[in-house]
Design a protein around this motif. Sequence first.
Motif, PDB file in Angstrom:
ATOM      1  N   ALA A 704       0.826  -1.212   0.000  1.00 25.11           N
ATOM      2  CA  ALA A 704       0.000   0.000   0.000  1.00 25.11           C
ATOM      3  C   ALA A 704       0.860   1.261   0.000  1.00 25.11           C
ATOM      4  CB  ALA A 704      -0.932  -0.007   1.208  1.00 25.11           C
ATOM      5  N   ILE A 705       1.903   1.283   0.807  1.00 21.97           N
ATOM      6  CA  ILE A 705       2.772   2.464   0.855  1.00 21.97           C
ATOM      7  C   ILE A 705       3.519   2.637  -0.461  1.00 21.97           C
ATOM      8  CG2 ILE A 705       4.758   3.488   2.013  1.00 21.97           C
ATOM      9  CD1 ILE A 705       3.848   2.189   4.581  1.00 21.97           C
ATOM     10  N   LEU A 706       4.006   1.539  -1.048  1.00 22.07           N
ATOM     11  CA  LEU A 706       4.676   1.631  -2.344  1.00 22.07           C
ATOM     12  C   LEU A 706       3.728   2.186  -3.405  1.00 22.07           C
ATOM     13  CD1 LEU A 706       6.716  -1.698  -2.312  1.00 22.07           C
ATOM     14  CD2 LEU A 706       7.676   0.602  -2.452  1.00 22.07           C
ATOM     15  N   GLY A 707       2.473   1.728  -3.356  1.00 20.07           N
ATOM     16  CA  GLY A 707       1.491   2.274  -4.287  1.00 20.07           C
ATOM     17  C   GLY A 707       1.292   3.761  -4.103  1.00 20.07           C
ATOM     18  N   ALA A 708       1.207   4.200  -2.845  1.00 20.05           N
ATOM     19  CA  ALA A 708       1.036   5.623  -2.567  1.00 20.05           C
ATOM     20  C   ALA A 708       2.248   6.426  -3.022  1.00 20.05           C
ATOM     21  CB  ALA A 708       0.787   5.832  -1.074  1.00 20.05           C
ATOM     22  N   LEU A 709       3.447   5.879  -2.858  1.00 21.24           N
ATOM     23  CA  LEU A 709       4.655   6.569  -3.326  1.00 21.24           C
ATOM     24  C   LEU A 709       4.641   6.744  -4.834  1.00 21.24           C
ATOM     25  CD1 LEU A 709       7.370   4.802  -1.135  1.00 21.24           C
ATOM     26  CD2 LEU A 709       6.731   7.212  -1.026  1.00 21.24           C
ATOM     27  N   LEU A 710       4.190   5.726  -5.543  1.00 18.50           N
ATOM     28  CA  LEU A 710       4.104   5.824  -7.001  1.00 18.50           C
ATOM     29  C   LEU A 710       3.072   6.850  -7.444  1.00 18.50           C
ATOM     30  CD1 LEU A 710       4.333   2.036  -7.824  1.00 18.50           C
ATOM     31  CD2 LEU A 710       5.890   3.763  -8.680  1.00 18.50           C
ATOM     32  N   MET A 711       2.023   7.012  -6.649  1.00 19.53           N
ATOM     33  CA  MET A 711       0.966   7.977  -6.992  1.00 19.53           C
ATOM     34  C   MET A 711       1.409   9.416  -6.778  1.00 19.53           C
ATOM     35  SD  MET A 711      -2.258   6.024  -5.208  1.00 19.53           S
ATOM     36  CE  MET A 711      -3.418   7.351  -5.537  1.00 19.53           C
ATOM     37  N   THR A 712       2.290   9.642  -5.813  1.00 18.85           N
ATOM     38  CA  THR A 712       2.575  11.010  -5.387  1.00 18.85           C
ATOM     39  C   THR A 712       3.938  11.530  -5.815  1.00 18.85           C
ATOM     40  OG1 THR A 712       3.394  10.165  -3.263  1.00 18.85           O
ATOM     41  CG2 THR A 712       1.079  10.823  -3.370  1.00 18.85           C
ATOM     42  N   ARG A 713       4.682  10.751  -6.567  1.00 20.47           N
ATOM     43  CA  ARG A 713       5.986  11.233  -7.007  1.00 20.47           C
ATOM     44  C   ARG A 713       5.819  12.240  -8.153  1.00 20.47           C
ATOM     45  NH1 ARG A 713       8.284   5.874 -10.152  1.00 20.47           N
ATOM     46  NH2 ARG A 713       7.010   6.097 -12.021  1.00 20.47           N
ATOM     47  N   ASN A 715       6.596  12.158 -11.261  1.00 17.94           N
ATOM     48  CA  ASN A 715       6.078  11.572 -12.495  1.00 17.94           C
ATOM     49  C   ASN A 715       5.278  10.330 -12.117  1.00 17.94           C
ATOM     50  OD1 ASN A 715       5.608  10.855 -15.146  1.00 17.94           O
ATOM     51  ND2 ASN A 715       7.627   9.931 -15.438  1.00 17.94           N
ATOM     52  N   PRO A 716       4.001  10.488 -11.752  1.00 20.19           N
ATOM     53  CA  PRO A 716       3.222   9.368 -11.195  1.00 20.19           C
ATOM     54  C   PRO A 716       3.111   8.192 -12.158  1.00 20.19           C
ATOM     55  CG  PRO A 716       2.084  11.458 -10.888  1.00 20.19           C
ATOM     56  CD  PRO A 716       3.206  11.729 -11.840  1.00 20.19           C
ATOM     57  N   ASP A 717       3.113   6.997 -11.604  1.00 16.53           N
ATOM     58  CA  ASP A 717       2.862   5.774 -12.354  1.00 16.53           C
ATOM     59  C   ASP A 717       1.636   5.112 -11.724  1.00 16.53           C
ATOM     60  OD1 ASP A 717       2.793   3.328 -13.602  1.00 16.53           O
ATOM     61  OD2 ASP A 717       4.949   2.983 -13.496  1.00 16.53           O
ATOM     62  N   PHE A 718       0.473   5.541 -12.157  1.00 14.97           N
ATOM     63  CA  PHE A 718      -0.761   5.083 -11.530  1.00 14.97           C
ATOM     64  C   PHE A 718      -1.028   3.604 -11.786  1.00 14.97           C
ATOM     65  CE2 PHE A 718      -1.661   9.709 -12.113  1.00 14.97           C
ATOM     66  CZ  PHE A 718      -1.722  10.033 -10.774  1.00 14.97           C
ATOM     67  N   GLU A 719      -0.621   3.101 -12.961  1.00 14.63           N
ATOM     68  CA  GLU A 719      -0.884   1.694 -13.258  1.00 14.63           C
ATOM     69  C   GLU A 719      -0.078   0.773 -12.352  1.00 14.63           C
ATOM     70  OE1 GLU A 719      -0.356   0.919 -17.360  1.00 14.63           O
ATOM     71  OE2 GLU A 719      -2.016   2.196 -18.008  1.00 14.63           O
ATOM     72  N   MET A 720       1.208   1.080 -12.160  1.00 19.86           N
ATOM     73  CA  MET A 720       2.018   0.268 -11.259  1.00 19.86           C
ATOM     74  C   MET A 720       1.526   0.419  -9.817  1.00 19.86           C
ATOM     75  SD  MET A 720       4.421  -1.903 -10.912  1.00 19.86           S
ATOM     76  CE  MET A 720       5.344  -1.847 -12.461  1.00 19.86           C
ATOM     77  N   ALA A 721       1.126   1.645  -9.456  1.00 19.41           N
ATOM     78  CA  ALA A 721       0.576   1.865  -8.120  1.00 19.41           C
ATOM     79  C   ALA A 721      -0.684   1.035  -7.918  1.00 19.41           C
ATOM     80  CB  ALA A 721       0.264   3.347  -7.930  1.00 19.41           C
ATOM     81  N   ILE A 744      -9.111   5.633  -5.311  1.00 24.07           N
ATOM     82  CA  ILE A 744      -8.576   6.905  -5.798  1.00 24.07           C
ATOM     83  C   ILE A 744      -7.563   6.656  -6.912  1.00 24.07           C
ATOM     84  CG2 ILE A 744      -7.186   8.916  -5.166  1.00 24.07           C
ATOM     85  CD1 ILE A 744      -8.409   8.649  -2.339  1.00 24.07           C
ATOM     86  N   CYS A 745      -6.706   5.671  -6.717  1.00 26.09           N
ATOM     87  CA  CYS A 745      -5.706   5.343  -7.730  1.00 26.09           C
ATOM     88  C   CYS A 745      -6.368   4.844  -9.010  1.00 26.09           C
ATOM     89  CB  CYS A 745      -4.745   4.294  -7.187  1.00 26.09           C
ATOM     90  SG  CYS A 745      -3.448   3.806  -8.333  1.00 26.09           S
ATOM     91  N   SER A 746      -7.372   3.986  -8.858  1.00 24.42           N
ATOM     92  CA  SER A 746      -8.072   3.461 -10.032  1.00 24.42           C
ATOM     93  C   SER A 746      -8.754   4.582 -10.804  1.00 24.42           C
ATOM     94  CB  SER A 746      -9.092   2.406  -9.599  1.00 24.42           C
ATOM     95  OG  SER A 746      -8.458   1.316  -8.951  1.00 24.42           O
ATOM     96  N   ALA A 747      -9.277   5.562 -10.084  1.00 25.21           N
ATOM     97  CA  ALA A 747      -9.872   6.719 -10.758  1.00 25.21           C
ATOM     98  C   ALA A 747      -8.816   7.466 -11.562  1.00 25.21           C
ATOM     99  CB  ALA A 747     -10.512   7.646  -9.725  1.00 25.21           C
ATOM    100  N   ALA A 748      -7.626   7.610 -10.992  1.00 26.66           N
ATOM    101  CA  ALA A 748      -6.547   8.281 -11.714  1.00 26.66           C
ATOM    102  C   ALA A 748      -6.150   7.510 -12.969  1.00 26.66           C
ATOM    103  CB  ALA A 748      -5.331   8.452 -10.795  1.00 26.66           C
ATOM    104  N   VAL A 749      -6.173   6.174 -12.876  1.00 32.05           N
ATOM    105  CA  VAL A 749      -5.864   5.363 -14.054  1.00 32.05           C
ATOM    106  C   VAL A 749      -6.891   5.607 -15.151  1.00 32.05           C
ATOM    107  CG1 VAL A 749      -5.734   2.988 -14.917  1.00 32.05           C
ATOM    108  CG2 VAL A 749      -4.649   3.588 -12.750  1.00 32.05           C
ATOM    109  N   GLN A 750      -8.163   5.692 -14.759  1.00 25.72           N
ATOM    110  CA  GLN A 750      -9.221   5.937 -15.733  1.00 25.72           C
ATOM    111  C   GLN A 750      -9.120   7.324 -16.376  1.00 25.72           C
ATOM    112  OE1 GLN A 750     -11.361   3.668 -16.820  1.00 25.72           O
ATOM    113  NE2 GLN A 750     -10.412   2.175 -15.427  1.00 25.72           N
ATOM    114  N   LEU A 751      -8.551   8.269 -15.640  1.00 27.97           N
ATOM    115  CA  LEU A 751      -8.439   9.637 -16.163  1.00 27.97           C
ATOM    116  C   LEU A 751      -7.165   9.862 -16.974  1.00 27.97           C
ATOM    117  CD1 LEU A 751      -9.673  11.662 -13.056  1.00 27.97           C
ATOM    118  CD2 LEU A 751     -10.889  11.334 -15.219  1.00 27.97           C
ATOM    119  N   THR A 752      -6.127   9.071 -16.719  1.00 24.94           N
ATOM    120  CA  THR A 752      -4.835   9.318 -17.379  1.00 24.94           C
ATOM    121  C   THR A 752      -4.390   8.189 -18.294  1.00 24.94           C
ATOM    122  OG1 THR A 752      -3.615   8.348 -15.513  1.00 24.94           O
ATOM    123  CG2 THR A 752      -4.064  10.716 -15.430  1.00 24.94           C
ATOM    124  N   GLY A 753      -5.071   7.042 -18.236  1.00 22.74           N
ATOM    125  CA  GLY A 753      -4.651   5.897 -19.030  1.00 22.74           C
ATOM    126  C   GLY A 753      -4.982   6.034 -20.502  1.00 22.74           C
TER     127      GLY A 753
END
Length: 865
Positions: A704-713, A715-721, A744-753
């Motif tokens: 979960a923390i690794l996913g959050a780190l990927l979301m907030t860096r 250059n976000p990588d929402f799919e890997m997160a 929240i992450c899945s929503a970001a994937v839908q908006l940026t994928g």
Amino acid sequence: MPITVLVTLLSGDQTCVSVPEDASVDVLRRKSQQQLNASLGHLITASGSLLAGSATLKQAGVTDGQTVTAVVRDAAVAATERAFALIRGDGSVVAWGDSQEGGDCRRVQEQLQNVKCIKASATAFAALRGDGSVVTWGLKSVGGETYPVHTHLHDVAEIQATAEAFAALRTDGTVATWGEAHAGGVVPAIVQSQLRDVKTIQANEDAFAAHLGDGSVVTWGKYAEFEPPPPSFLQDVLCIQGFNDGFLAMKSDSVVAWGWGSVPRTSTHTDGDFRHCAGQMSANAWATVSREGRLHVELEGRAEELHEVEHVQRCPADLFAALRKDGTVVTFGDKRLQPEPSVQNQLRNVVQIQGTTNAFAAICGDGSVVTWGHGRNGGSSKHVQHLLSNVKAIQASTGAFAAIRDDGSVVTWGHKSMGGDSSAVQAQLKNVSCIQSTRCAFAAIRADGSVVTWGHPKAGGDSQRISPQLGRSSEEDKLSRALAARVQAAKSNAKPKAKHKANATAKVKARPVHLVARRGLADALRGLGNFHEAVRHYSRAISDTMQALEHREQQEEDQQEQPEETGIDGNPETRTAENVDGSPEPPAPGMESSPSANQQLPSFNAEDSRTGRQEDLMSTAEPEKLRSFLVELLMRRALVLRLLGNLDAAGSDFVDALELEPEEGLALFWYGKVLIEQQRHQEAVSYLQASLQFHEPTRAVAHAILGALLMTRANPDFEMAQRHLKEATQLSPSSQAVRSTLWICSAAVQLTGKLRDPTKALGLLDRALASLESDKRGEESFTGCQSARTVGHVAGSGGAAAAVLSARSRSAEEARWQATRTLVKNQQALAKGDDLEQALQCRTFIQLVAREPQQRAAPVPLEGF
């Protein structure tokens, strides 16, 4: 009936070998190797027929007085983490060590003929045969089984391996992969279409990189796209190198580095030629040496330059050692592992550098050896320094060194259970030409192709059951053990009485006073909320334990107490830690989920006192138990220091614990968490990633923390997160914070994928919002206090409890503790209530990785998202 065979080499050397007529060809080869002192491959009759190793001489048509020609071929050894595989001179293979990790190849033994080379993952082997086919064995799920690509494994020119997968490059430039999908065992379709005209393949711990004919580079596997370089960075590449933590791509005038948690960096030098570049890389740093000898180091955002460099070496603890052309050595990185001035002055005319996990050994031009770093893992060689002369090569395991001298003898030092003690086979370590290692064992190849092993028996250190296949006779093994025992007895009897008296006096002085009792006192003070006093007593216990450990190690070196270190067969003996009464020691606060924290030391109880047993039980504890106990103490003190806000001291304790036990998963996780709290997000990634492998109880949270780190860096990588968060959800389906973060992450994937779906994204955000709103009341009941958002606490710090109870005129320490007590019902739950639950107290995991305190007070810190 014995026959005599004349075995001759192409060089003209020859010998007469007497063997029984019904002996196998392997017996003839082994005796010939011993008499000619050479590793032999195929045996060829006068008619040109090859002699099969398993056939008898009679079956092969070899008669008395016949001449056989032998082809010299060096033996080669490959190693997984806990097993060895030997390619013998005739191209057959022998394996030993952990049977689950490649130490047993009987299933494919008949196929292991005419083998050219062997590649190893962490737990499996892949052998490339002369006809271009591939044979695998070991753990099936991570490369030990080639299905369903076995039909494609022909005309193979090269094999590479990650920790859990293999990739085979075929002669037509295509690639076949197998093993764990996330480690590169499956190539995504979009990447597969690009894998044409592949020239070479490189691998790191979990990903592959293919260098194509047009100079571009294609990657796949876990984290292959973790901050990938822009496509323009990976054009006109001359060569690539893979390391555990990432890749280096060499261009004519620059080097590109990327990997775990590392932002891709490029170092451009118009005056450098990187066509023949040598490099090293860690999680947070990388170093390259150009053809002109120019060293460029990128270390935690800082750049270092050095000229006239010949070679650069690093140990896994992020310390680089650069060997300059004038024979001097310059080090970069972890200051705690850099050589002292007295050692630095000895580093002159150095010709080779080798490293364990956190120690270095340098060979000087006169054949002497200089060591530095962590003493127990090879940084101290004082007890064998008088033997370290005329050294020509050094090999290293995780925690020990083995040096080959000019006369073919071997000197070892470092962690005994990792190969630092070769006394049981010392008589056999003659005419050694090279040495290979697993994590905790060594295998020495002698000039005649035979192999001698030592170190941890479960990691390949024990090869007695297959000694004939390795070119050793059972008589040789027995003689070696007998000589070792005789030497040991002579050393013990030769000790002067004065030294025994001095040791006895030192033993009394070195005894710590009831370490277990002092630890219990610190635990009690911690339980009462008196954190400062708890730290003081933990510190005293740590100091006493370190003294006891130093004394016991010195005592072992002086007295050579072989029975405590090895079994009756001369190999390391595995023990199960237990109390004096035979019962396991109960877990203590903060350590229930740590494997090394339990069952480590004898406890002091009332019965001992009633029977007059006042002697300190720790004075006779084994070094391994003392080390485990020390790791536990360091972690307990670190957790208390963290609660007091002293993150630097807490982090230092976790690092010290990891130096003693690199695979302590709980320490890996906690250090990653502390690094995040210190705003060192990039460094935290590798420690959290490592904790996934070594500590199951925190695996869901680490994902979960690794996913959050990927979301907030940046250059976000929402799919890997999203992948990390889905894994966390499967491991911890009841965690509302994980689910909210995933939505929240899945929503970001839908908006940026690539396949954008704003409607679906809004639906996911609605679910997350509803979860967060309903969580307000649940948070109050969970923490036993007001809402975290109401009091404005920093997520993950335990600040909510402190803020509420401080209003009742209690100290911050008392406040934290009193709030925590409402979270737990019994002693077993104390660790999670006191430390882990507060450290993870959040409504979404995005809070835990936000940069600013005010951002961590909000469930979704928009400024950091």
